[in-house]
Design a protein around this motif. Sequence first.
Motif, mmCIF file in Angstrom:
data_model
loop_
_atom_site.group_PDB
_atom_site.id
_atom_site.type_symbol
_atom_site.label_atom_id
_atom_site.label_comp_id
_atom_site.label_asym_id
_atom_site.label_seq_id
_atom_site.Cartn_x
_atom_site.Cartn_y
_atom_site.Cartn_z
ATOM 1 N N THR A 1 23.699 -10.736 -38.856
ATOM 2 C CA THR A 1 22.411 -11.321 -38.480
ATOM 3 C C THR A 1 21.773 -10.532 -37.339
ATOM 4 O O THR A 1 20.576 -10.201 -37.379
ATOM 5 C CB THR A 1 22.586 -12.790 -38.045
ATOM 6 N N MET A 2 22.561 -10.207 -36.317
ATOM 7 C CA MET A 2 22.029 -9.449 -35.191
ATOM 8 C C MET A 2 21.646 -8.032 -35.616
ATOM 9 O O MET A 2 20.698 -7.447 -35.091
ATOM 10 C CB MET A 2 23.050 -9.403 -34.057
ATOM 11 N N VAL B 1 7.333 -7.943 -25.551
ATOM 12 C CA VAL B 1 8.252 -9.093 -25.558
ATOM 13 C C VAL B 1 9.462 -8.805 -26.449
ATOM 14 O O VAL B 1 10.619 -8.988 -26.034
ATOM 15 C CB VAL B 1 7.515 -10.356 -26.056
ATOM 16 N N ILE B 2 9.209 -8.334 -27.678
ATOM 17 C CA ILE B 2 10.303 -8.038 -28.601
ATOM 18 C C ILE B 2 11.197 -6.942 -28.043
ATOM 19 O O ILE B 2 12.429 -7.006 -28.115
ATOM 20 C CB ILE B 2 9.744 -7.624 -29.980
ATOM 21 N N GLY B 3 10.580 -5.907 -27.456
ATOM 22 C CA GLY B 3 11.349 -4.801 -26.898
ATOM 23 C C GLY B 3 12.256 -5.224 -25.766
ATOM 24 O O GLY B 3 13.417 -4.800 -25.701
ATOM 25 N N VAL B 4 11.735 -6.051 -24.855
ATOM 26 C CA VAL B 4 12.548 -6.515 -23.722
ATOM 27 C C VAL B 4 13.755 -7.302 -24.226
ATOM 28 O O VAL B 4 14.885 -7.112 -23.756
ATOM 29 C CB VAL B 4 11.699 -7.377 -22.764
ATOM 30 N N LEU B 5 13.531 -8.205 -25.180
ATOM 31 C CA LEU B 5 14.635 -9.012 -25.704
ATOM 32 C C LEU B 5 15.673 -8.139 -26.413
ATOM 33 O O LEU B 5 16.881 -8.302 -26.204
ATOM 34 C CB LEU B 5 14.075 -10.072 -26.669
ATOM 35 N N ALA B 6 15.209 -7.220 -27.242
ATOM 36 C CA ALA B 6 16.136 -6.363 -27.984
ATOM 37 C C ALA B 6 16.920 -5.456 -27.037
ATOM 38 O O ALA B 6 18.146 -5.289 -27.193
ATOM 39 C CB ALA B 6 15.356 -5.520 -28.999
ATOM 40 N N PHE B 7 16.237 -4.877 -26.063
ATOM 41 C CA PHE B 7 16.921 -3.968 -25.144
ATOM 42 C C PHE B 7 17.877 -4.718 -24.228
ATOM 43 O O PHE B 7 18.943 -4.203 -23.886
ATOM 44 C CB PHE B 7 15.897 -3.180 -24.325
ATOM 45 N N ALA B 8 17.506 -5.918 -23.818
ATOM 46 C CA ALA B 8 18.417 -6.720 -22.991
ATOM 47 C C ALA B 8 19.707 -6.987 -23.757
ATOM 48 O O ALA B 8 20.813 -6.863 -23.207
ATOM 49 C CB ALA B 8 17.745 -8.036 -22.592
ATOM 50 N N TYR B 9 19.568 -7.322 -25.047
ATOM 51 C CA TYR B 9 20.746 -7.576 -25.867
ATOM 52 C C TYR B 9 21.605 -6.326 -26.004
ATOM 53 O O TYR B 9 22.835 -6.379 -25.863
ATOM 54 C CB TYR B 9 20.322 -8.074 -27.246
ATOM 55 N N LEU B 10 20.979 -5.176 -26.258
ATOM 56 C CA LEU B 10 21.726 -3.943 -26.447
ATOM 57 C C LEU B 10 22.446 -3.518 -25.171
ATOM 58 O O LEU B 10 23.604 -3.084 -25.203
ATOM 59 C CB LEU B 10 20.788 -2.830 -26.925
ATOM 60 N N PHE B 11 21.782 -3.647 -24.041
ATOM 61 C CA PHE B 11 22.425 -3.282 -22.775
ATOM 62 C C PHE B 11 23.596 -4.210 -22.456
ATOM 63 O O PHE B 11 24.659 -3.767 -22.015
ATOM 64 C CB PHE B 11 21.410 -3.315 -21.624
ATOM 65 N N SER C 1 14.343 3.096 -22.419
ATOM 66 C CA SER C 1 14.765 3.585 -23.732
ATOM 67 C C SER C 1 15.677 4.796 -23.609
ATOM 68 O O SER C 1 16.721 4.883 -24.269
ATOM 69 C CB SER C 1 13.532 3.961 -24.568
ATOM 70 N N MET C 2 15.278 5.745 -22.772
ATOM 71 C CA MET C 2 16.058 6.967 -22.644
ATOM 72 C C MET C 2 17.399 6.712 -21.956
ATOM 73 O O MET C 2 18.391 7.385 -22.264
ATOM 74 C CB MET C 2 15.244 8.026 -21.894
ATOM 75 N N THR C 3 17.446 5.740 -21.045
ATOM 76 C CA THR C 3 18.719 5.381 -20.419
ATOM 77 C C THR C 3 19.692 4.848 -21.463
ATOM 78 O O THR C 3 20.875 5.210 -21.487
ATOM 79 C CB THR C 3 18.500 4.329 -19.321
ATOM 80 N N LEU C 4 19.180 3.985 -22.333
ATOM 81 C CA LEU C 4 20.022 3.470 -23.414
ATOM 82 C C LEU C 4 20.511 4.614 -24.297
ATOM 83 O O LEU C 4 21.688 4.674 -24.676
ATOM 84 C CB LEU C 4 19.242 2.456 -24.246
#
Length: 476
Positions: free
Chosen positions: A289-290, A176-186, A258-261
């Motif tokens: 904050t982010m 859950v945390i990973g999906v949210l963090a990666f969505a934000y980064l992308f 992860s590797m795509t990012l």
Amino acid sequence: MSAESPAADYSGSENQRLSETRSIDYIPLRERHGHPFSQFTLWFGGNLQITAIVTGALAVVLGGDVVWSLVGLLVGQIIGAAIMSLHAIQGPRLGLPQMITSRMQFGVYGAVIPLVLVCIMYIGFSASGTVLAGQALAKLINVSNATGMILFSAIIVVIAVLGYRVIHKLGKVASVIGVLAFAYLFITLLSTHDLSAVWQNQHFTIANFLLVVSLSSSWQIAFCPYVSDYSRYLPANVSANKLFSSVFFGTVLGTQASMTLGVIVAAIAGKAFSGNEVGYIVGLGSSATMAMVIYFAICFGKITFTTLNAYGSFMSLTTIVSGFRQQTSLSRGGRILFVVLMVTIACIIALISEPAFLKSFTHFLLFLLAFFVPWSAISLTDFYLITKGRVDIPALSQPDGRYGRWNWGGIVVYCLGVLVQLPFIDNPLHHGSLTWIFAGNDVSWVIGWFVTALLWLAARRWDRRGTLERSIHPAE
């Protein structure tokens, strides 16, 4: 995927203790529990983390473009994850952790050979994770990098001691945390950078393509020595297809994301990325904050992944010691001691090697293939084509039993599997004399896997131990 499944007359009850009590011993049918989807969340969440991002970035750092790097990484994920997922099925079918089953092919004492190498791998991965997570934790709580690494290692010790159930719960939260963090980064990347130039810069070369295929394949194959450690509590008659799919898609989707990012970030950052991996990723946050949120996501993601390595190293070290002492389990005190020992070694290496992390980790990751490909080929060939998943479990702890102290046939085939790769390896740690045949490209792992599998099939023809009609289990 038709290896024999043990009888399915388990009661369905499960031990609700948060702290795991078993180690390398057989998991009785009455203690089996869970669903294959738990494997998806574990491997999906475990791979949404900073080390996978950095590994993907290496495709660009080492000279590749974005488009063909992504294609090559995906091809490698598929190949490596297929092998990894086949190993995962061994867990519930045998009810044992991964590496103790190597005693079937190498002997009770002979299994120490691949086990020592596996321990080295776990320590290396744990050290690399400690470097990156320590940097993030240091920023999060405003301490030095060294202090961050030490605190992170302490957290890993606690979780690894608690064991299987806690690790799987962490995997779900990490997803859950990973999906949210990666969505934000992308979203941040797409909204703040013009990626058109990145996509248009295409320069395909077979050398770079094969390099990234090997990079991502080695990432997945490196999980093989412990993947069934986390599936062995599943019901013995769990669907092989569902389990294969859960592990396969979980690890492919998580790692490729992860590797795509990493590929995109490295292409945008250029030289600013190497040596400042964590800082650059966190710099994508639009506010202080982010940035703190991203630091937290990096730390949490690394907790799951590094715990897998710490737990795996504890299981492997236990398997080594128990083989010579003819033990089938480990006391809680011994469990704590082994976990602390392995995590401490990894932490010391991390503290020493931090400045040269990226370069040394690349070489380490790729060179690992030469030692784990032949082990994997022997294990899978034996399980699916020869023994059909039938094993004499009590004999795995009996040096004078069916599998003996040293199975020289398995040891010789393994050594030949390593040696046959050496002329074709192209790595700063070793440059093979025959790489010119493939225009300097490293295809050693492909050659090593198939040659070892064929050699093992041939060697087993003269094995006087024969095969079992059914598995022999300990008294429940």
